[in-house]
Design a protein around this motif. Structure first.
Motif, PDB file in Angstrom:
ATOM      1  N   GLY A  88      48.913  22.629  48.724  1.00 58.10           N
ATOM      2  CA  GLY A  88      48.121  21.595  48.056  1.00 58.10           C
ATOM      3  C   GLY A  88      48.513  20.197  48.493  1.00 58.10           C
ATOM      4  N   ILE A  89      49.804  19.989  48.735  1.00 56.77           N
ATOM      5  CA  ILE A  89      50.280  18.672  49.162  1.00 56.77           C
ATOM      6  C   ILE A  89      49.740  18.347  50.554  1.00 56.77           C
ATOM      7  CG2 ILE A  89      52.350  17.357  49.801  1.00 56.77           C
ATOM      8  CD1 ILE A  89      53.820  18.750  47.538  1.00 56.77           C
TER       9      ILE A  89
ATOM     10  N   GLU B 166      47.022  19.650  51.802  1.00 56.00           N
ATOM     11  CA  GLU B 166      45.585  19.462  51.657  1.00 56.00           C
ATOM     12  C   GLU B 166      45.256  18.070  51.118  1.00 56.00           C
ATOM     13  OE1 GLU B 166      43.018  22.705  50.577  1.00 56.00           O
ATOM     14  OE2 GLU B 166      42.523  21.639  48.742  1.00 56.00           O
ATOM     15  N   ALA B 167      46.070  17.606  50.167  1.00 57.61           N
ATOM     16  CA  ALA B 167      45.857  16.261  49.619  1.00 57.61           C
ATOM     17  C   ALA B 167      45.984  15.231  50.742  1.00 57.61           C
ATOM     18  CB  ALA B 167      46.864  15.980  48.503  1.00 57.61           C
ATOM     19  N   ALA B 168      47.028  15.373  51.559  1.00 53.06           N
ATOM     20  CA  ALA B 168      47.230  14.418  52.660  1.00 53.06           C
ATOM     21  C   ALA B 168      46.021  14.439  53.596  1.00 53.06           C
ATOM     22  CB  ALA B 168      48.507  14.753  53.422  1.00 53.06           C
ATOM     23  N   GLN B 169      45.528  15.633  53.892  1.00 55.40           N
ATOM     24  CA  GLN B 169      44.336  15.728  54.753  1.00 55.40           C
ATOM     25  C   GLN B 169      43.149  15.027  54.107  1.00 55.40           C
ATOM     26  OE1 GLN B 169      44.454  20.097  55.277  1.00 55.40           O
ATOM     27  NE2 GLN B 169      44.239  19.661  57.460  1.00 55.40           N
ATOM     28  N   SER B 170      43.025  15.212  52.799  1.00 59.68           N
ATOM     29  CA  SER B 170      41.867  14.633  52.117  1.00 59.68           C
ATOM     30  C   SER B 170      41.917  13.106  52.146  1.00 59.68           C
ATOM     31  CB  SER B 170      41.758  15.158  50.683  1.00 59.68           C
ATOM     32  OG  SER B 170      42.635  14.453  49.827  1.00 59.68           O
ATOM     33  N   PHE B 171      43.110  12.528  52.330  1.00 64.04           N
ATOM     34  CA  PHE B 171      43.197  11.073  52.423  1.00 64.04           C
ATOM     35  C   PHE B 171      43.080  10.578  53.856  1.00 64.04           C
ATOM     36  CE2 PHE B 171      45.942  11.982  48.628  1.00 64.04           C
ATOM     37  CZ  PHE B 171      44.913  11.764  47.747  1.00 64.04           C
ATOM     38  N   GLY B 172      42.734  11.486  54.753  1.00 64.98           N
ATOM     39  CA  GLY B 172      42.519  11.078  56.137  1.00 64.98           C
ATOM     40  C   GLY B 172      43.807  10.901  56.922  1.00 64.98           C
ATOM     41  N   ALA B 173      44.885  11.591  56.526  1.00 63.67           N
ATOM     42  CA  ALA B 173      46.141  11.495  57.271  1.00 63.67           C
ATOM     43  C   ALA B 173      45.986  12.142  58.644  1.00 63.67           C
ATOM     44  CB  ALA B 173      47.265  12.180  56.490  1.00 63.67           C
ATOM     45  N   THR B 174      46.695  11.585  59.642  1.00 61.31           N
ATOM     46  CA  THR B 174      46.661  12.178  60.975  1.00 61.31           C
ATOM     47  C   THR B 174      47.640  13.348  61.021  1.00 61.31           C
ATOM     48  OG1 THR B 174      48.449  10.765  61.736  1.00 61.31           O
ATOM     49  CG2 THR B 174      46.217   9.937  62.041  1.00 61.31           C
TER      50      THR B 174
ATOM     51  N   GLU C 115      51.112  12.112  60.995  1.00 66.06           N
ATOM     52  CA  GLU C 115      51.568  11.726  59.652  1.00 66.06           C
ATOM     53  C   GLU C 115      51.900  12.943  58.811  1.00 66.06           C
ATOM     54  OE1 GLU C 115      49.456   7.619  58.306  1.00 66.06           O
ATOM     55  OE2 GLU C 115      48.088   9.265  58.678  1.00 66.06           O
TER      56      GLU C 115
ATOM     57  N   LYS D 210      55.497  12.575  57.875  1.00 64.43           N
ATOM     58  CA  LYS D 210      55.552  11.932  56.565  1.00 64.43           C
ATOM     59  C   LYS D 210      55.404  12.919  55.425  1.00 64.43           C
ATOM     60  CE  LYS D 210      53.884   7.423  57.963  1.00 64.43           C
ATOM     61  NZ  LYS D 210      52.767   6.478  57.812  1.00 64.43           N
ATOM     62  N   VAL D 211      54.859  14.104  55.729  1.00 64.33           N
ATOM     63  CA  VAL D 211      54.692  15.063  54.640  1.00 64.33           C
ATOM     64  C   VAL D 211      55.633  16.255  54.827  1.00 64.33           C
ATOM     65  CG1 VAL D 211      53.086  16.435  53.300  1.00 64.33           C
ATOM     66  CG2 VAL D 211      52.296  14.340  54.395  1.00 64.33           C
TER      67      VAL D 211
ATOM     68  N   GLU E 161      59.019  16.115  52.822  1.00 59.05           N
ATOM     69  CA  GLU E 161      59.006  16.960  51.637  1.00 59.05           C
ATOM     70  C   GLU E 161      60.025  18.092  51.727  1.00 59.05           C
ATOM     71  OE1 GLU E 161      57.117  16.860  48.520  1.00 59.05           O
ATOM     72  OE2 GLU E 161      57.276  14.846  49.323  1.00 59.05           O
TER      73      GLU E 161
END
Ligand SMILES: Nc1ncnc2c1ncn2[C@@H]1O[C@H](COP(=O)(O)OP(=O)(O)O)[C@@H](O)[C@H]1O
Ligand SMILES: [Mg+2]
Lengths: 360, 230
Positions: free
Chosen positions: B131-132, B134-142, B145, B149-150, B154
């Motif tokens: 889910g984390i 997926e959330a990053a993807q949903s914010f347009g992370a590359t 990143e 960054k994730v 994490e």
């Protein structure tokens, strides 16, 4: 009059999961227009395909077939029966305009609230003071100021969802997708989160897609509803239309979870007053929506027609500022008076259903 | 002093800086451990990340690449280290132009430790909630990143934990490599202490290895603890 362009347009969306043995059609030929400023509720039981459908909006789920159009930009398009997707760089740009919140919040555990909130805009090279202002502004908006340096594990579920909302709003999106965002929260917290979403809708003009299996949540804030079953939208309309005139049994079941009308009806029917109903008395269900409730209905029955009403069950919902009510009552009076009374009620746009007994 | 001389005669005699001295052995063990930790560690990180990113449900899902990475790791993981030492000698010779000494040991040590570490890294990364990501993807992370960054951030505490475990088992491997002539504390314990029946040498060499491992464990636990906020 120019027609308002939908901010989200899904056209003939199919999503098929190819698995080793069988293929699962999770979404079947669904089309859906969502207008700017809508709070569009999508309800259905678990497994109906709600998440899969809304995940096509930001292409977290690539549709197998069909068009996804956001603000006029095609993210997915079918041409000559072939599915094409927007290039990944543009997709990332588009995704910044579509915030998303989740059932389990999906915050990064190893980052503070402030770091989580700033994550979607880390590409903007903000100065330290700009970052601070942005965090404060966003946390202020969701009512969680002064927790900026906390870690998610130090927050309650409701607070985590507020942080997630702040994070989803960081890149100033026009759309917010909420996938069961209140399903892991207790009723009181659920309500406060829903009120927050409503506030964001009004103050920021945010378009919200609200997926849930709880009709209660939709009833609270949505203006439109689609009901999903088995990969298809089986019924859709404004909140009022759906609540006052549901067409499908599943829809009625869902509405009932929010109103408990069925339960009330069952209990009332087993009462002795109903079992021993004497002609010419009749047992009726009166349903009304909107202005008609301003009339003192029961009082006028007695004053104008000499008919008394024994109200056994009553339920009033306020849907989008419109009262929607149901009364179960035994009406007693003379034959002719009853008939006249019923005709008068009907003229006031109240739906009358005679559940037991007959008019002479 | 006389008590020490009486109890550990050979330990003293071995001296500090001769070829078989204690200082030399400690340096060799540290050298073998850390250099192969860096080489094997980098390989392990690359393979570990690859196994997660290219997996069927990964963000770069790619069946052929995943298959190749997975098979390489599995094969190397299956070869017992003592056999690997002998087995890759020609390769070692080609790479560092010698088959004995600390530099020759770096090759089998790195190759021996990387598949073990790759699996550990894979496990650490897999435990980051989908889910984390997926959330990053949903914010347009590359992708970049999401990796650094994730995933990296994490799972940092877990990565430190598995690195500690790997480093400790690597110390064990250096001792084994020592037994076939690469030098280090293992070498002293076996080819001096054990072969010449000088038990005091074996005892001290073992003690030093244990202390080394304790230090790694202590530092690792500390770092893992301060970097976890779950
Ligand atoms: N990644 C996937 N692979 C295979 N099947 C899936 C996948 N995601 C969802 N499904 C299936 O698609 C159907 C719809 O799931 P979902 O959209 O999650 O429903 P809902 O959100 O309404 O509970 C279910 O039958 C589910 O098992
Ligand atoms: Mg779902």
């Amino acid at each position: 009059m120019t027609e308002i362009q939908p901010i989200i347009r899904l056209e003939n969306i199919d999503v098929t999961f190819e698995q080793k043995k069988q293929s699962v059609k999770a979404v079947k030929n669904v089309s859906l227009d969502i207008l700017p400023g809508d709070i569009y509720g999508i309800v259905g039981y678990s497994g109906a395909g709600k998440s899969t459908l809304v995940r096509t909006i930001n292409l977290l789920q690539k549709p197998t077939h069909g068009n996804v159009v956001i603000n006029g930009t095609y993210l997915a398009k079918t041409t000559d029966n072939k599915e094409n997707y927007i290039a990944s760089k543009e997709l990332r740009q588009q995704r910044k305009k579509i915030g998303m919140i989740f059932q389990h919040f999906n915050l990064m555990n190893e980052r503070t609230v402030a770091e989580n909130v700033l994550f979607p805009i880390s590409h903007l090279k903000l100065s330290k003071s700009q970052r601070k202002d942005k965090v404060n502004e966003l946390l202020e908006l969701v009512g969680l100021a002064n927790r900026a340096n906390a870690y998610p594990s130090q927050l309650s579920g409701g607070q985590k969802q507020r942080v997630a909302i702040a994070r989803a709003l960081a890149s100033e999106p026009e759309i917010l997708i909420s996938d069961e965002a209140t399903s892991a929260l207790d009723p009181k917290t659920t309500n406060s989160i829903l009120q927050l979403l409503k506030k964001l809708n009004i103050e920021l003009g945010l378009t919200i897609v609200l997926i849930t299996h709880e009709m209660q949540a939709v009833k609270e804030i949505a203006n439109k509803i689609a009901v999903m079953e088995d990969g298809e939208i089986i019924e859709r309309g404004s909140l009022l239309e759906i609540f006052t005139a549901p067409q499908k049994q599943l829809t009625r079941d869902f509405i009932d979870t929010a109103t408990n009308l069925e339960d009330g009806l069952r209990k009332v029917k087993s009462q002795t007053a109903i079992k021993n109903l004497q002609a010419p008395d009749i047992f009726v269900q009166l349903s009304y929506a909107g202005a008609s409730t301003d009339q003192p209905l029961i009082t006028s029955l007695f004053k104008d027609f000499n008919v008394t009403a024994n109200v056994l069950f009553g339920n009033v919902e306020i849907l989008q500022e419109t009262p929607v009510g149901t009364l179960l009552a035994i009406l007693s009076g003379k034959d002719t008076d009853l008939t006249a009374a019923i005709n008068s009620i009907k003229k006031q746009n109240v739906k009358v259903e005679i559940l037991k007994g007959e008019l002479a | 002093m006389t008590w020490i001389n009486r109890t550990f005669p050979n330990v003293i005699q071995l001296g500090w800086s001769s070829d078989l001295g204690w200082g030399t052995a400690i340096y060799q063990t540290l050298y073998m451990t850390f250099v192969s930790a860096i080489i094997g560690g980098l390989l392990g990180l690359i393979f570990g990340f690859g196994l997660v990113l290219f997996a069927e449900d990964g963000i770069l899902a790619n069946k052929p690449i995943y298959w190749i990475l997975d098979k390489i790791v599995s094969v190397f993981r299956a070869i017992p280290f003592i056999i690997l030492l002998a087995f890759i000698m020609p390769f070692t010779n080609f790479l560092v132009h010698t088959t004995i000494g600390v530099n020759a040991a770096l090759v089998p040590l790195s190759l021996g430790v990387f598949p073990f570490y790759a699996r550990q890294v894979q496990n650490a990364l897999v435990s980051v909630d989908d889910g984390i990501i997926e959330a990053a993807q949903s914010f347009g992370a590359t992708t970049f990143e999401i990796i650094f960054k994730v995933y990296f951030r994490e799972s940092l505490a877990d990565l430190i934990r598995v690195s500690t475990v790997t480093l400790i088992s690597l110390v064990g491997l250096t001792a084994m490599a020592g037994a076939i002539g690469s030098g280090g504390l293992g070498n002293i314990a076996i080819s001096v202490g054990y072969s010449r029946f000088e038990a005091d040498i074996t005892f001290v060499a073992t003690l030093l290895i244990v202390i080394f491992i304790f230090i790694i464990q202590f530092v690792g636990d500390f770092l893992a603890k301060v970097s976890s906020h779950k």
